[in-house]
Write a protein that holds these residues in place. Structure first.
Motif, PDB file in Angstrom:
ATOM      1  N   ASP A  37      -8.532   0.724   2.425  1.00  0.00           N
ATOM      2  CA  ASP A  37      -7.081   0.822   2.042  1.00  0.00           C
ATOM      3  C   ASP A  37      -6.221   1.772   2.726  1.00  0.00           C
ATOM      4  O   ASP A  37      -5.222   1.840   3.466  1.00  0.00           O
ATOM      5  N   VAL A  38      -7.078   2.885   2.824  1.00  0.00           N
ATOM      6  CA  VAL A  38      -6.401   4.100   3.419  1.00  0.00           C
ATOM      7  C   VAL A  38      -6.420   4.044   4.929  1.00  0.00           C
ATOM      8  O   VAL A  38      -5.233   4.192   5.613  1.00  0.00           O
ATOM      9  N   GLN A  47      -0.448   7.311  -2.456  1.00  0.00           N
ATOM     10  CA  GLN A  47      -1.566   6.935  -3.846  1.00  0.00           C
ATOM     11  C   GLN A  47      -2.954   6.901  -3.322  1.00  0.00           C
ATOM     12  O   GLN A  47      -3.614   7.327  -3.890  1.00  0.00           O
ATOM     13  N   VAL A  48      -3.301   5.790  -2.309  1.00  0.00           N
ATOM     14  CA  VAL A  48      -4.494   5.454  -2.090  1.00  0.00           C
ATOM     15  C   VAL A  48      -5.429   6.764  -1.242  1.00  0.00           C
ATOM     16  O   VAL A  48      -6.550   6.584  -1.470  1.00  0.00           O
ATOM     17  N   CYS A  64       0.453  12.551   2.722  1.00  0.00           N
ATOM     18  CA  CYS A  64      -0.006  12.810   1.374  1.00  0.00           C
ATOM     19  C   CYS A  64      -0.395  14.177   1.245  1.00  0.00           C
ATOM     20  O   CYS A  64      -0.760  14.619   2.130  1.00  0.00           O
ATOM     21  N   LEU A  79       0.832  -1.151  -0.043  1.00  0.00           N
ATOM     22  CA  LEU A  79      -0.089  -0.151   0.014  1.00  0.00           C
ATOM     23  C   LEU A  79       0.929   1.346  -0.047  1.00  0.00           C
ATOM     24  O   LEU A  79       1.756   1.290   0.815  1.00  0.00           O
ATOM     25  N   ASP A  80       0.687   2.067  -0.971  1.00  0.00           N
ATOM     26  CA  ASP A  80       1.389   3.327  -0.903  1.00  0.00           C
ATOM     27  C   ASP A  80       0.237   4.352  -0.504  1.00  0.00           C
ATOM     28  O   ASP A  80      -0.592   4.947  -0.980  1.00  0.00           O
ATOM     29  N   ASP A 120     -12.319   4.426   3.557  1.00  0.00           N
ATOM     30  CA  ASP A 120     -11.718   3.787   2.595  1.00  0.00           C
ATOM     31  C   ASP A 120     -10.662   2.667   3.291  1.00  0.00           C
ATOM     32  O   ASP A 120      -9.985   3.033   4.099  1.00  0.00           O
TER      33      ASP A 120
END
Length: 300
Positions: A277-278, A112-113, A143, A108-109, A275
């Motif tokens: 992924d976040v 990016q996510v 981010c 996971l970046d 989210d």
């Protein structure tokens, strides 16, 4: 023979149908792929349980016959995704699931996510959107998305800034237990970046109380002259996992525009918290961060 015995009595309800794991299978699952969907469903049930499940537990929870469960669990056991825990029989997750989860997290970046969420904020407000977490006495920008305009606040993911004089930092400090805040602060007087920087623990504590009450933080030319920032918490299950802000020229943060920025920030913070992924990336990152700063001779 009494016909009433062979029919359901009037007014009685039919027995509730036992839940079947196949009800939740993907629409794209055909006959052959259904076995895969069933196997994954068993792994999800073990993950939700957090421990071992017996064959009876699986049968009651999935609606699948025990003969089917034995075949599915046998394959998963052979491949290392489950382990037979005892002779009841009961099963727990195997080492292969750790391999998958570790690969997921390390892949996971966060920039990016989370980037899509911040890009919408930057575009809507015309200001630079920042997502940050506490790392000792500093805020780590994980981010950043900047608006498409020549005059804007510029920073990059990975940048660090002091927690005591930034919107992100003060929002995160305000959500800590007050007894733990001192560990995240430098010795007094705090370094003054501008004439507006709060340099004492008492002044900052008053600001943090106000921040907690209103639900957002304000950096009013405290970190840099001519720069203002407003920040809100990103909350998951009542826990503040990060802070989200917009930063830009002081003149563009008057009352009405600031209120509009806050509406957009709160909506984006809710989207970030929803989210998966976040949230996973933030939790993975936070596990490696510092809980305050260790004392040194200079601090004493």
């Amino acid at each position: 023979m009494d016909r009433a015995r062979g029919t359901r009595a009037a007014g009685t309800r039919p027995a509730a149908r036992r839940a079947n794991v196949d009800d939740d299978r993907p629409a794209a699952a055909n006959y052959h792929a259904n076995a895969l969907a069933r196997g994954l469903a068993l792994l999800e049930r073990l993950a939700a349980q957090g421990g071992a499940l017996t064959l009876n537990d699986f049968s009651a929870g999935t609606g699948l016959p025990k003969s089917t469960l034995v075949r599915l669990l046998g394959v998963l056991e052979e491949m290392g995704y489950v382990v037979r825990a005892d002779e009841r029989p009961a099963y727990r997750l195997g080492h292969k699931t750790l391999t998958l989860s570790t690969a997921y997290l390390t892949g996971l970046d966060l920039s990016q996510v989370a980037g899509g969420h911040l890009a919408k904020v930057a575009e809507a407000t015309g200001q630079t959107a920042n997502l940050g977490v506490l790392d000792g006495r500093e805020v780590l920008h994980v981010c950043v998305r900047e608006p498409d305009r020549p005059i804007r606040f510029h920073t990059m993911p990975g940048t660090r800034d002091a927690a005591h004089c930034t919107g992100l930092g003060k929002m995160l400090l305000a959500r800590l237990d007050p007894s733990k805040v001192a560990a995240y602060l430098p010795p007094e007087p705090f370094p003054a970046r501008t004439e507006h920087t709060l340099t004492t623990a008492s002044a900052l504590a008053e600001d943090l109380r106000a921040t907690a009450e209103r639900g957002h933080a304000l950096d009013d030319n405290e970190g840099s002259v001519g720069l203002r920032c407003v920040a809100v918490p990103v909350e998951v299950g009542g826990d503040c996992v990060a802070a989200l802000s917009v930063s830009g020229p002081s003149a563009e943060f008057d009352g009405d525009r600031r209120a509009g920025y806050l509406d957009g920030l709160r909506a984006a913070a809710a989207d970030l918290a929803a989210d998966a992924d976040v949230v996973a990336a933030l939790e993975y990152l936070r596990s490696s961060l510092r809980s305050g700063a260790p004392s040194t001779r200079e601090d004493a």
